[in-house]
Design an enzyme around this catalytic site. Structure first.
Site, short mmCIF file in Angstrom:
data_model
loop_
_atom_site.label_atom_id
_atom_site.label_comp_id
_atom_site.label_asym_id
_atom_site.label_seq_id
_atom_site.Cartn_x
_atom_site.Cartn_y
_atom_site.Cartn_z
N ASP A 221 1.92 56.48 -12.63
CA ASP A 221 2.12 56.05 -14.02
C ASP A 221 0.75 55.95 -14.68
OD1 ASP A 221 4.20 54.75 -16.02
OD2 ASP A 221 2.38 53.54 -16.11
N HIS B 15 4.10 47.88 -18.82
CA HIS B 15 3.14 48.80 -19.42
C HIS B 15 1.75 48.65 -18.82
CE1 HIS B 15 5.69 50.74 -22.37
NE2 HIS B 15 6.17 49.58 -22.71
N ASP C 200 4.21 49.45 -13.25
CA ASP C 200 5.25 50.42 -13.64
C ASP C 200 5.52 51.43 -12.53
OD1 ASP C 200 5.26 49.06 -15.99
OD2 ASP C 200 4.79 50.76 -17.28
N GLU D 84 -1.48 54.74 -18.35
CA GLU D 84 -1.58 54.12 -19.67
C GLU D 84 -2.62 54.92 -20.45
OE1 GLU D 84 0.56 51.97 -20.54
OE2 GLU D 84 1.34 51.70 -18.51
#
Length: 587
Positions: free
Chosen positions: A26, A168, A173, A28
């Protein structure tokens, strides 16, 4: 039997899921598009095999640019947190080494893998031959609405009782996505899915009953148009559009059509009607109009264009903002339409946050009487309170003029005010409250941009434009007050001027009306606008003035669209799927 034949037979069975090493990743980021300049701010990954966690990877990444306030509110990652973090040139090789030899897994994999591949290319690194599995895509085929309200990561994590709540942040995540992956594999194990190959192709199953109806497409042309599936009582079940009617309709009876709800529809259908159209745009518009007319139960969108809302700035001695369902010929200013009342309310709140005009619905005379007590909003400084004479007409009118200019031309006052408020709240780590203001601002910016673009076109009595299609012929469209009035393709050898003149004479008569989208639905006018703004367009004639304000809301859309993309772990249900048990033969 030779050893080669034994090995081949084993391979055809596929690779057991229990033996596969998955690397669940994942990211960001600072926005939704690496190509558009967005950067990675965090990478998190978990490596698992056979239900066992083999290792975890986590690093913040210095984006070498300021993190937008919107993103800081969303992720909690601030500029200070990444100032000493390694750059992507160091973080990406470390991740690739961690993930080597694995099957990459991500929720909405095109987003995460797309960012990783982009920066690998920027660094001149060969991208490893990863196989990729998308848990969002898989969930759309497995999870029903009885299991979870949607396919958002947070909803799926809750449905599968994950001990990790997505927040997030990349590693958290990724951990939640591991639980979702295992939940999906357990669910599919009950219907005979035990190998990676079966997992990857699960959504491609098509029933024999669907294939038997391929003959329904045989009479359709290879041309753009609209198709209508009907049942044995001639009721319209579904309306669709395609650049190639025959090929598209045939796909409903082959492995390329995988939506289970469409499989249900095909099972009921007995006839498919085709309406050939001159151009792809005409087909798209006809589709919208037919869906609105027939409201087919298997169409999810565009069935109720009449169910919209507008934000209205009234014309009265002390104007106010109001949420209304219809546009009237009353010289008021309107923002919209909104297909969702909730979104309209967010936009209304953004305007009330910035402009202290009255929010009551009372009728107030031009000279209100004294003696009335101010309301709570007035005591909080959020209303100028004309009802008790706290403000004079000139001062109130000046605020209304600012508000009207914000709606019609320049949204900067709202944008600046709410951005400042968000920054203050983010500094105080009040991220949830700042998030509410972010959503309000996004709702306003999108509504203002949409209204300004639609209004610009619907003010024009007629726009005639042409573009060369893929076959080298010129497509012509006549647009009147934002509504498509005629479409055609200039025949080979024909006189272009005469053809366009004839098309204009035969075009639909369109009458204008009040409001930003009077002559067509907003969705239709937006399709026409996208065509008019596409590359290669030549304007033949414009009756009226087709312009948008230079300082309008459209210039603010990019940042909000990027933020929306970055937070979009929501993937809507494609269709509902009922699972049945697959009985394995006994040995």
């Amino acid at each position: 039997m030779s050893s080669w034949e034994v090995q081949r037979s084993f391979d055809e069975l596929g690779r057991p899921l229990r033996d596969i090493t998955f690397c669940v990743v994942d990211l960001e980021t600072t926005g939704g598009s690496a190509e558009g300049g967005s950067m990675i701010t965090e990478i998190g990954a978990v490596k698992v095999r056979g239900g066992e966690v083999l290792g975890e990877f986590q690093t913040l990444v210095n984006p070498r640019t300021d993190i937008p306030a919107f993103i800081a509110v969303l992720t909690g990652i601030t500029n200070g947190m990444v100032s000493d973090a390694p750059p992507i040139e160091s973080a990406l090789p470390a991740f690739l080494e961690f993930a080597a030899g694995s099957v990459l897994v991500a929720h909405n994999a095109p987003f995460d893998v797309g960012f990783l591949r982009y920066f690998a290319d920027q660094q001149g690194r060969a991208w490893p031959a990863f196989e990729v599995l998308d848990t969002a895509k898989l969930a759309r085929r497995v999870i029903t609405r009885d299991d979870a309200p949607n396919c958002k990561l947070s909803s799926l994590a809750k449905a599968f009782n994950s001990p990790t709540t997505p927040n997030h942040r990349a590693l958290e995540d990724a951990r939640a996505t591991v639980d979702v992956l295992h939940g999906l594999m357990e669910r599919l194990g009950g219907v005979g899915v035990h190998t990676l190959e079966e997992l990857q192709t699960f959504s491609s199953r098509v029933t024999t009953a669907q294939r038997r109806k391929r003959h329904l497409a045989e009479g359709l042309p290879h041309a753009p148009g609209v198709y209508l599936f009907r049942d044995d009582r001639a009721r319209v079940l579904y309306v669709g559009t395609s650049r190639d009617l025959r090929s598209r309709v045939r796909s409903y009876f082959t492995a390329s059509e995988t939506r289970s709800r469409m499989g249900e529809m095909v099972g009921i259908a007995t006839v498919v009607d085709g309406i050939e159209c001159a151009t792809a745009l005409e087909a798209e518009v006809r589709e919208l109009r037919l869906i609105a007319e027939h409201k087919p139960r298997y169409n999810r969108r565009s069935r109720f264009p009449e169910r919209v809302h507008f934000v209205k700035l009234t014309r009265e001695p002390w104007p106010r903002l109001s949420l209304v369902r219809r546009v009237l010929d009353d010289d008021a200013d309107y923002l919209g339409p909104f297909s969702s009342k909730k979104t309209a309310e967010k936009c209304l709140a953004a305007l009330h946050d910035t402009f202290p005009i009255r929010q009551c619905s009372d009728r107030i005379s031009r000279k209100p009487g004294a003696g009335r007590s101010p309301c709570v909003l007035a005591e909080m400084g959020r209303c100028l309170s004309p009802c008790d004479g706290s403000v004079d007409e000139t001062t109130y009118a000046a605020v209304v003029r600012q508000l009207r200019d914000t709606l019609l031309r320049d949204p900067d006052e709202v944008v600046d005010a709410i951005n400042a408020r968000m920054a203050t709240l983010a500094d105080d780590e009040r991220f949830e409250e700042a998030g509410h203001h972010r959503d309000r601002l996004a709702a306003f910016v999108r509504a203002a941009a949409r209204t300004q673009r639609l209004s610009a076109l619907t003010r024009c009595p007629e726009v005639v434009a042409t573009r060369r299609n893929d076959a080298g012929r010129w497509e012509v469209h006549v647009v009147r007050f934002g509504r498509l009035a005629a479409a055609g393709v200039i025949p080979s050898g024909a006189d272009a001027v005469d053809y366009v003149a004839s098309l204009r004479l035969s075009a639909e008569t369109v009458r204008t009306g009040p409001g930003p989208v009077p002559a067509a639905t907003a969705e239709e006018t937006e399709k026409v606008l996208r065509w008019l703004e596409s590359p290669g367009i030549r304007l033949v004639d414009v009756d009226g003035e087709w312009t948008c304000p230079v300082a309008g809301a459209t210039r603010h859309l990019a940042v909000h669209d990027a933020v929306n993309q970055s937070r979009l772990s929501l993937v809507p249900f494609s269709e509902r799927r009922e699972l049945t048990t697959v009985h394995q033969p006994t040995r």
